[in-house]
Design an enzyme around this catalytic site. Structure first.
Site, short mmCIF file in Angstrom:
data_model
loop_
_atom_site.label_atom_id
_atom_site.label_comp_id
_atom_site.label_asym_id
_atom_site.label_seq_id
_atom_site.Cartn_x
_atom_site.Cartn_y
_atom_site.Cartn_z
N ALA A 94 -2.14 -2.89 0.28
CA ALA A 94 -2.36 -3.50 1.38
C ALA A 94 -1.38 -4.51 1.58
CB ALA A 94 -3.70 -4.16 1.22
N SER A 95 -1.32 -4.75 3.18
CA SER A 95 0.01 -5.31 3.63
C SER A 95 -0.17 -6.91 3.64
CB SER A 95 0.11 -5.19 5.37
OG SER A 95 0.28 -3.64 5.39
#
Length: 203
Positions: free
Chosen positions: A9-10
């Site tokens: 996930a960013s």
């Protein structure tokens, strides 16, 4: 053939493990054995991702790197994508993505001709989807920049609020000598966030 799950996930606020159940279900359905799961909160636009490269270092020829979507693996520039592709090819790691049905055949035994044919098709599709993911990333960044510029001009832009409670916990763990890796595991934050808190603490 071993399967290695890669979950990314960013940002710290996003749940990198969200797709774990779907990946595990896919592996079980194909009768594949999961060797390990690698989770990190890092931008897909960055080539330097510790967990991704730990996965590659752990892999053996023929292992499967299983991802939910191609953009979980790459939102890289063309040059960085080619670098990552070279690493994957050199280690003979097969990339299988749930959103890329042409890759699913790489997770099943096949004769040499079939394997080579699907590997060639999958390589082409990976390149296309990696380019699409990069364009999507650049388009979103441009729209965000435009929105921030407009908000600043109108006096409405305040930036992202700090997670005060989490950062206080990181500070406390740093003071107790807890390692950065342990802090990451406990909080789910990125090393960049820990570095920021550590720098503020040392100031």
């Amino acid at each position: 053939m071993l399967v290695r799950l890669y979950l990314r996930a960013s940002t710290d606020e996003q749940d990198a493990s969200r797709a774990r159940a779907d990946l595990e279900a896919f592996a079980n359905d194909k009768g594949l054995r999961i060797a390990a799961t690698y989770v990190e909160n890092e931008s897909g636009a960055k080539l330097a991702r510790p967990e991704l490269f730990r996965l590659l270092a752990d892999s053996r020829p023929g292992d499967v790197l299983l991802i939910e979507q191609v953009d979980r693996l790459s939102r890289l520039t063309s040059a960085d994508w080619q670098h990552l592709r070279s690493e994957l090819d050199a280690r003979q790691v097969r990339v299988v993505a749930l959103d890329l049905p042409t890759s699913w055949m790489l997770a099943a035994p096949a004769d040499e001709f079939t394997s080579r044919m699907f590997a060639a098709v999958n390589a082409m599709m990976l390149d296309v989807l990696a380019a699409v993911a990069r364009k999507d990333y650049e388009d979103r960044r441009r729209r965000q920049a435009q929105g921030q510029t407009r908000a600043k001009a109108e006096g409405r832009y305040t930036g992202r609020p700090e997670d005060v409670g989490r950062n206080a916990g990181i500070t406390a763990m740093l003071e107790k000598g807890v390692s950065w890796s342990q802090i990451q595991a406990a909080t789910g934050c990125s090393r960049a966030t820990i570095a920021k808190v550590a720098k503020r603490r040392a100031a």
